[in-house]
Design a protein around this motif. Structure first.
Motif, PDB file in Angstrom:
ATOM      1  N   CYS A  13      35.828  38.717  42.691  1.00  0.00           N
ATOM      2  CA  CYS A  13      36.704  39.265  43.139  1.00  0.00           C
ATOM      3  C   CYS A  13      36.010  40.629  44.629  1.00  0.00           C
ATOM      4  CB  CYS A  13      37.042  39.817  41.990  1.00  0.00           C
ATOM      5  SG  CYS A  13      38.472  39.057  41.600  1.00  0.00           S
ATOM      6  N   ALA A  14      34.910  41.418  44.226  1.00  0.00           N
ATOM      7  CA  ALA A  14      34.632  42.326  44.514  1.00  0.00           C
ATOM      8  C   ALA A  14      33.811  41.475  45.940  1.00  0.00           C
ATOM      9  CB  ALA A  14      33.190  43.008  44.238  1.00  0.00           C
ATOM     10  N   GLY A  15      33.325  40.360  46.141  1.00  0.00           N
ATOM     11  CA  GLY A  15      32.473  39.363  46.962  1.00  0.00           C
ATOM     12  C   GLY A  15      34.116  39.238  47.848  1.00  0.00           C
ATOM     13  N   GLU A  16      34.984  38.534  47.278  1.00  0.00           N
ATOM     14  CA  GLU A  16      36.406  38.313  48.325  1.00  0.00           C
ATOM     15  C   GLU A  16      36.670  39.823  48.845  1.00  0.00           C
ATOM     16  OE1 GLU A  16      37.622  35.494  48.956  1.00  0.00           O
ATOM     17  OE2 GLU A  16      36.289  34.683  48.471  1.00  0.00           O
ATOM     18  N   GLY A  17      36.798  41.000  48.380  1.00  0.00           N
ATOM     19  CA  GLY A  17      37.249  41.768  49.097  1.00  0.00           C
ATOM     20  C   GLY A  17      36.884  42.785  50.325  1.00  0.00           C
ATOM     21  N   MET A  18      35.714  42.478  49.844  1.00  0.00           N
ATOM     22  CA  MET A  18      34.109  42.937  50.746  1.00  0.00           C
ATOM     23  C   MET A  18      34.486  42.491  51.974  1.00  0.00           C
ATOM     24  SD  MET A  18      30.930  44.058  48.782  1.00  0.00           S
ATOM     25  CE  MET A  18      30.775  44.284  47.547  1.00  0.00           C
TER      26      MET A  18
END
Length: 200
Positions: A13-18
């Motif tokens: 999720c953090a990667g998708e948010g970035m």
């Protein structure tokens, strides 16, 4: 810590948010670059100041001109924040040089014009997400909201002209914009009544 997701899910999720924020960050970096080039290399504030002072353009019209330019630029780029980054470093020194009383009005015109253009732009992320969330065709959403936004933009332009001519006075500008909007709404209402009567 609350056990709502696994560490792997959190990383994904953090990667998708970035990834989702990367286009906005890229636009802001490019906007800051353009504003730096305009301010430092091209001397745009000095050029605009000279044009206003020597070119016969009234300083009182400066807020209205800034509003229109900000709206056009934001509509063209589809980003209000990028327009802030481009125009604010140019607008503040120009307004200070022309009339220090106009600094707040010119900043207001920059912000309002940028939001207006972003709101009407078919390539704006907020417009795209709004039409997707409402479940309607994108161009229909753009065309229906543009009429309402243009009425408010015309009223704001009148208010900025009056504020500029009164050296940044708030009350006359606000009152003139409000009166213009009320009169416009009454005219449009009367026109719709006549149209309905003709069809009946």
């Amino acid at each position: 810590p609350r056990g709502l997701m696994s560490l792997k899910s959190f990383r994904d999720c953090a990667g998708e948010g970035m990834k989702a924020m990367m286009p906005a960050n890229t636009i802001l970096v490019l906007a800051w670059t353009i504003s730096g080039v305009c301010r430092d290399l091209l001397q745009t504030p000095l050029f605009v100041k000279t044009m206003v002072a020597d070119g016969g353009i009234s300083g009182g019209l400066l807020p209205a001109i800034i509003f229109v330019v900000a709206g056009f630029l934001s509509f063209s780029t589809g980003t209000a924040w990028g327009t802030f980054g481009i125009l604010i470093p140019i607008v503040v020194p120009v307004a200070q040089a022309v009339d220090p009383n106009l600094v707040l009005v010119c900043l207001s015109a920059t912000l309002a014009g940028s939001v207006f253009g972003d709101h009407c732009s078919p390539i704006s992320d907020t417009t795209i997400l709004s039409s997707a969330g409402a479940g309607c065709a994108h161009l229909e959403h753009v065309s229906t909201q543009m009429l309402y936004a243009c009425v408010v933009a015309a009223s704001s332009t009148v208010g900025y002209v009056v504020s500029g001519l009164t050296h940044g006075s708030l009350l006359p500008g606000f009152a003139s914009g409000l009166i213009f909007m009320v009169v416009t709404m009454l005219v449009l209402r009367q026109r719709n009544k006549q149209k309905d009567a003709a069809q009946a």
